[in-house]
Design a protein around this motif. Structure first.
Motif, PDB file in Angstrom:
ATOM      1  N   ARG A  51       0.842  -1.192   0.000  1.00  0.00           N
ATOM      2  CA  ARG A  51       0.000   0.000   0.000  1.00  0.00           C
ATOM      3  C   ARG A  51       0.878   1.244   0.000  1.00  0.00           C
ATOM      4  O   ARG A  51       1.828   1.345   0.765  1.00  0.00           O
ATOM      5  CB  ARG A  51      -0.900  -0.002   1.218  1.00  0.00           C
ATOM      6  N   ASP A  52       0.558   2.179  -0.879  1.00  0.00           N
ATOM      7  CA  ASP A  52       1.242   3.462  -0.956  1.00  0.00           C
ATOM      8  C   ASP A  52       0.258   4.526  -0.473  1.00  0.00           C
ATOM      9  O   ASP A  52      -0.603   4.968  -1.228  1.00  0.00           O
ATOM     10  CB  ASP A  52       1.702   3.746  -2.388  1.00  0.00           C
ATOM     11  N   ASP A  53       0.389   4.894   0.805  1.00  0.00           N
ATOM     12  CA  ASP A  53      -0.558   5.844   1.388  1.00  0.00           C
ATOM     13  C   ASP A  53      -0.422   7.228   0.770  1.00  0.00           C
ATOM     14  O   ASP A  53      -1.401   7.967   0.679  1.00  0.00           O
ATOM     15  CB  ASP A  53      -0.362   5.931   2.905  1.00  0.00           C
ATOM     16  N   HIS A  54       0.771   7.581   0.339  1.00  0.00           N
ATOM     17  CA  HIS A  54       0.984   8.892  -0.270  1.00  0.00           C
ATOM     18  C   HIS A  54       0.190   9.030  -1.574  1.00  0.00           C
ATOM     19  O   HIS A  54      -0.475  10.035  -1.802  1.00  0.00           O
ATOM     20  CB  HIS A  54       2.471   9.132  -0.516  1.00  0.00           C
ATOM     21  N   CYS A  55       0.270   8.011  -2.424  1.00  0.00           N
ATOM     22  CA  CYS A  55      -0.452   8.027  -3.707  1.00  0.00           C
ATOM     23  C   CYS A  55      -1.852   7.428  -3.599  1.00  0.00           C
ATOM     24  O   CYS A  55      -2.607   7.434  -4.571  1.00  0.00           O
ATOM     25  CB  CYS A  55       0.340   7.275  -4.776  1.00  0.00           C
ATOM     26  N   LYS A  56      -2.153   6.870  -2.435  1.00  0.00           N
ATOM     27  CA  LYS A  56      -3.443   6.214  -2.199  1.00  0.00           C
ATOM     28  C   LYS A  56      -3.695   5.106  -3.219  1.00  0.00           C
ATOM     29  O   LYS A  56      -4.752   5.025  -3.835  1.00  0.00           O
ATOM     30  CB  LYS A  56      -4.582   7.227  -2.201  1.00  0.00           C
ATOM     31  N   THR A  57      -2.676   4.255  -3.380  1.00  0.00           N
ATOM     32  CA  THR A  57      -2.783   3.116  -4.290  1.00  0.00           C
ATOM     33  C   THR A  57      -2.312   1.850  -3.591  1.00  0.00           C
ATOM     34  O   THR A  57      -1.666   1.908  -2.541  1.00  0.00           O
ATOM     35  CB  THR A  57      -1.925   3.319  -5.554  1.00  0.00           C
ATOM     36  N   ASN A  59      -0.181  -1.563  -4.783  1.00  0.00           N
ATOM     37  CA  ASN A  59       0.561  -2.247  -5.837  1.00  0.00           C
ATOM     38  C   ASN A  59       0.477  -3.745  -5.584  1.00  0.00           C
ATOM     39  O   ASN A  59       0.731  -4.217  -4.468  1.00  0.00           O
ATOM     40  CB  ASN A  59       2.023  -1.802  -5.843  1.00  0.00           C
TER      41      ASN A  59
END
Length: 70
Positions: A51-57, A59
């Motif tokens: 989870r990429d909280d900065h980009c809200k995605t 992977n």
């Protein structure tokens, strides 16, 4: 093994913790791999979620060990 959509299995932990939309995306990735492969599917398909909280995605990495594919 992956030539039908009738019998599909996931672990209890995945079923409880991974949203259904992401589970369906994982099955779609397996279906795409089946179409591309020539019978070279490992019985154990591995998915890694980051989870990429900065980009809200989220992977998703889909891989198998024998034969190796990522």
């Amino acid at each position: 093994m992956f030539d039908t959509q009738e019998n599909r299995y996931i672990t209890k932990g995945v079923n409880e913790q991974v949203p259904k939309e992401i589970q369906l995306r994982c099955w779609h990735l397996i279906d795409e791999k089946v179409k591309q492969s020539e019978g070279q599917m490992d019985y154990l398909q591995i998915f890694e979620f980051n989870r990429d909280d900065h980009c809200k995605t989220i992977n998703i990495t889909h891989r198998q060990e024998e034969p190796y594919h990522k």
